[in-house]
Write an enzyme that holds these catalytic residues in place. Structure first.
Site, short mmCIF file in Angstrom:
data_model
loop_
_atom_site.label_atom_id
_atom_site.label_comp_id
_atom_site.label_asym_id
_atom_site.label_seq_id
_atom_site.Cartn_x
_atom_site.Cartn_y
_atom_site.Cartn_z
N ARG A 186 5.98 22.96 17.38
CA ARG A 186 6.21 23.06 15.93
C ARG A 186 4.91 23.38 15.21
NH1 ARG A 186 3.90 21.14 12.17
NH2 ARG A 186 4.06 19.02 12.94
N GLY B 295 -8.62 28.33 8.58
CA GLY B 295 -9.83 27.53 8.65
C GLY B 295 -10.19 26.90 7.32
N THR C 77 -10.55 22.87 7.20
CA THR C 77 -11.24 21.61 7.53
C THR C 77 -12.60 21.89 8.16
OG1 THR C 77 -9.14 20.49 7.81
CG2 THR C 77 -11.01 19.54 8.97
N SER D 233 -10.46 15.42 4.46
CA SER D 233 -9.65 15.02 3.30
C SER D 233 -10.16 15.63 2.00
CB SER D 233 -9.64 13.48 3.17
OG SER D 233 -8.89 12.93 4.22
N TRP E 21 -11.02 21.51 14.03
CA TRP E 21 -9.59 21.22 14.16
C TRP E 21 -8.73 22.41 13.76
CZ3 TRP E 21 -9.16 17.71 17.41
CH2 TRP E 21 -10.00 16.58 17.40
N CYS F 160 -0.78 26.75 0.42
CA CYS F 160 -0.36 26.96 1.81
C CYS F 160 -0.09 25.62 2.49
CB CYS F 160 -1.43 27.72 2.59
SG CYS F 160 -1.91 29.28 1.82
N ASN G 143 1.11 23.03 1.18
CA ASN G 143 2.46 22.58 0.79
C ASN G 143 3.51 23.06 1.78
OD1 ASN G 143 1.54 21.36 -1.55
ND2 ASN G 143 1.99 23.14 -2.85
N GLU H 264 -2.98 17.87 7.63
CA GLU H 264 -2.22 18.24 6.41
C GLU H 264 -2.14 17.08 5.42
OE1 GLU H 264 -1.69 21.21 6.29
OE2 GLU H 264 -1.42 21.90 8.37
N THR I 226 -3.80 12.90 5.25
CA THR I 226 -3.56 11.61 5.91
C THR I 226 -2.57 10.77 5.09
OG1 THR I 226 -5.36 10.64 4.67
CG2 THR I 226 -5.93 11.58 6.82
P1 TGC Z 1 -7.68 18.73 -7.37
O1 TGC Z 1 -8.65 18.81 -8.48
O2 TGC Z 1 -6.63 17.68 -7.38
O3 TGC Z 1 -6.97 20.15 -7.22
C1 TGC Z 1 -7.69 21.36 -7.21
C2 TGC Z 1 -6.73 22.45 -7.66
O4 TGC Z 1 -5.65 22.52 -6.71
C3 TGC Z 1 -4.40 22.24 -7.35
N1 TGC Z 1 -3.62 21.47 -6.38
C4 TGC Z 1 -2.52 21.95 -5.82
N2 TGC Z 1 -1.87 23.11 -6.00
C5 TGC Z 1 -0.77 23.30 -5.27
N3 TGC Z 1 -0.31 22.40 -4.40
C6 TGC Z 1 -0.92 21.22 -4.18
N4 TGC Z 1 -0.46 20.37 -3.30
C7 TGC Z 1 -2.08 20.96 -4.92
N5 TGC Z 1 -2.96 19.93 -4.96
C8 TGC Z 1 -3.89 20.25 -5.87
C9 TGC Z 1 -4.77 21.45 -8.60
O5 TGC Z 1 -3.78 21.52 -9.58
C10 TGC Z 1 -6.05 22.13 -9.01
O6 TGC Z 1 -5.70 23.37 -9.56
P2 TGC Z 1 -6.57 24.04 -10.74
O7 TGC Z 1 -5.87 25.32 -11.02
O8 TGC Z 1 -6.53 23.06 -11.87
O9 TGC Z 1 -7.94 24.21 -10.19
O10 TGC Z 1 -8.51 18.70 -6.04
P3 TGC Z 1 -9.30 17.54 -5.35
O11 TGC Z 1 -10.48 18.17 -4.68
O12 TGC Z 1 -9.55 16.41 -6.30
O13 TGC Z 1 -8.31 17.12 -4.20
C11 TGC Z 1 -7.38 16.19 -4.27
C12 TGC Z 1 -6.75 15.96 -2.87
C13 TGC Z 1 -7.39 14.79 -2.19
C14 TGC Z 1 -5.28 15.66 -3.15
C15 TGC Z 1 -6.87 17.18 -1.95
O14 TGC Z 1 -8.18 17.41 -1.64
C16 TGC Z 1 -6.11 17.05 -0.66
O15 TGC Z 1 -4.90 17.33 -0.60
N6 TGC Z 1 -6.79 16.68 0.45
C17 TGC Z 1 -6.20 16.72 1.78
C18 TGC Z 1 -6.59 18.01 2.41
C19 TGC Z 1 -5.79 18.30 3.65
O16 TGC Z 1 -4.58 18.14 3.69
N7 TGC Z 1 -6.49 18.79 4.67
C20 TGC Z 1 -5.86 19.14 5.92
C21 TGC Z 1 -5.99 20.60 6.15
S1 TGC Z 1 -5.28 21.04 7.62
C22 TGC Z 1 -6.37 22.09 8.36
O17 TGC Z 1 -7.33 22.55 7.87
C23 TGC Z 1 -6.03 22.44 9.72
S2 TGC Z 1 -4.47 23.07 9.73
C24 TGC Z 1 -3.74 22.55 11.11
C25 TGC Z 1 -4.17 23.43 12.24
O18 TGC Z 1 -4.89 24.40 12.09
O19 TGC Z 1 -3.69 23.12 13.36
#
Ligand code: TGC
Length: 386
Positions: A92, A132, A134, A140, A164, A240, A242, A365, A367
């Site tokens: 998946r 890419g 992380t 996070s 990762w 993405c 999402n 995606e 924690t």
């Molecule tokens: P923040 O200021 O809240 O948001 C920045 C801008 O992004 C918008 N936004 C979103 N838009 C769409 N969907 C979402 N889910 C959104 N979340 C935030 C937000 O409205 C803002 O837009 P704008 O136009 O005002 O600039 O950003 P923040 O830096 O304070 O972050 C908050 C937080 C912690 C929720 C965010 O950083 C987060 O979700 N962190 C978790 C990151 C994550 O899930 N990382 C995993 C990535 S997976 C990966 O890289 C490997 S993929 C798997 C693989 O390759 O196998």
């Protein structure tokens, strides 16, 4: 015949088309994945030979419209994710990285030329992609990324590291998110570009039938046409994420269902003190609790899928689904392993493999903590991050 995993007549909530997608993927998992997964997992091998079959089934870029992509609904995509993850989270994850992350970044943020160049080949499985975001210093808080893209005439020079990154060592194209003088931007990077290296991460105790890599970007030069013009700021990659988080909401329930069914079968056959384990009240309580959470989790996934298909799903709702379904799924898989006793610790049975995989799924995606605080922010109106 009774389906012990369905207490809600799920079929009655699905269209003929949705049931057909589900049944097709379930059959593929039964014939191509189940007989082989223990060996792949044991040898830490991703079965690249399955990619053409996954493409034939229309699972790559499944819910993207046009450009040779299948254009299926979000619910159909979710049902496919559920069935694939009942086989293994690694399979998946492959479909998520290719379709929900790499292809959706191009579909959402790319130019017509970029979409035409990459998407048809990616839907056909002849080009693999990775995503890419992380970095080694943390996942996070992607806003703190150190990878930097410096303007160089009409082009760019990238330096930095990613960690990762699924599929990076077998991908032909990488979507790389980098800080610029103008905030975070996304770049399409052919992986044969000088300065790109990807090294698979070894000795994993989770997601063994799957590839995750360290990526180094060293004075990597790109033309101006490599920029994804539609993505400005962190919203670009988050849109993405999402998509990938949505697939996990369904997928986690697939791993849970498979573990529950393994525990049910085993407890009906295993005799202790002269009667089947399934005849004991404690066992029935465990089985019923599992079935309740699986049915609730699938209903939640279906509601979010219907909202998504109506263009109405909100990010905090996706966080609710990812947090709840990963948390419940890992508890179910662990309980199922315990019900198998000592036999549950080998690859002859699926629950511990699923539970180990879900350690990654609940971490990537976003924690549990991140999704809890996204929901906390939604409920209170106060961000705990900044
Ligand atoms: P923040 O200021 O809240 O948001 C920045 C801008 O992004 C918008 N936004 C979103 N838009 C769409 N969907 C979402 N889910 C959104 N979340 C935030 C937000 O409205 C803002 O837009 P704008 O136009 O005002 O600039 O950003 P923040 O830096 O304070 O972050 C908050 C937080 C912690 C929720 C965010 O950083 C987060 O979700 N962190 C978790 C990151 C994550 O899930 N990382 C995993 C990535 S997976 C990966 O890289 C490997 S993929 C798997 C693989 O390759 O196998």
């Amino acid at each position: 015949m009774i389906d012990p995993s369905d207490l809600i007549d799920l079929d009655g909530l699905l269209t003929d088309g949705e049931r057909a997608v589900r049944d097709g993927v379930r059959e593929f998992v039964d014939t191509e994945i189940r007989p082989n997964i223990a060996g792949w997992y044991d040898r830490a091998e991703f079965p690249l030979e399955l990619v053409p079959r996954l493409a034939e089934l229309g699972l790559l870029g499944m819910h993207i419209e046009g450009y040779g992509c299948p254009g299926r609904s979000s619910v159909e995509y979710g049902l496919a994710a559920l069935e694939l993850e009942a086989g293994d989270s690694g399979l998946r994850t492959f479909v998520s990285v290719q379709g929900s992350l790499a292809m959706s970044a191009i579909a959402k943020h790319g130019t017509e030329e970029q979409k035409n160049e990459w998407l048809p080949a990616m839907a056909a499985g002849s080009v693999l992609g990775c995503f890419g975001l992380t970095e080694p210093a943390g996942g996070s808080d992607p806003g703190s990324m150190l990878t930097f893209a410096k303007k160089d005439g009409d082009g760019w020079i990238l330096n930095g590291s990613k960690r990762w990154i699924g599929l990076a060592s077998v991908a032909q194209v990488a979507i790389i998110w980098a800080m610029t003088d103008d905030g975070v931007r996304g770049f399409l990077v052919p992986t044969d570009t000088r300065g790109f290296t990807a090294t698979p991460i070894a000795q994993k105790l989770s997601m063994r039938a799957s590839i995750q890599c360290d990526v180094e970007l060293t004075d990597l030069r790109l033309p101006g046409t490599a920029l994804l013009p539609g993505a400005k700021g962190l919203r670009g990659p988050f849109e993405c994420l999402n998509e990938a988080r949505y697939g996990i909401i369904w997928g986690a329930m697939g791993a849970a269902r498979d573990s529950y069914l393994a525990a049910l079968d085993y407890s009906k056959e295993r005799l202790q003190f002269g009667k089947p384990l399934a005849g004991y009240q404690l066992t029935q309580l465990k089985l019923v609790d599992m079935a309740l959470e699986i049915n609730k989790g699938i209903l939640l996934a279906l509601q979010l899928g219907r909202l998504k298909d109506a263009g109405a799903v909100q990010p905090h709702q996706i966080s609710m689904g990812k947090l709840n379904n990963c948390r419940e799924a890992i508890a179910i898989c662990r309980e199922a392993r315990a019900m198998l006793g000592g036999n549950g610790i080998t690859l002859d049975h699926s629950p511990l493999r699923h539970a180990n995989n879900l350690e990654s799924v609940r971490t990537y995606e976003g924690t549990d903590e991140i999704h809890t605080l996204i929901l906390g922010n939604h409920i209170t109106g106060i961000s705990a991050f900044r």
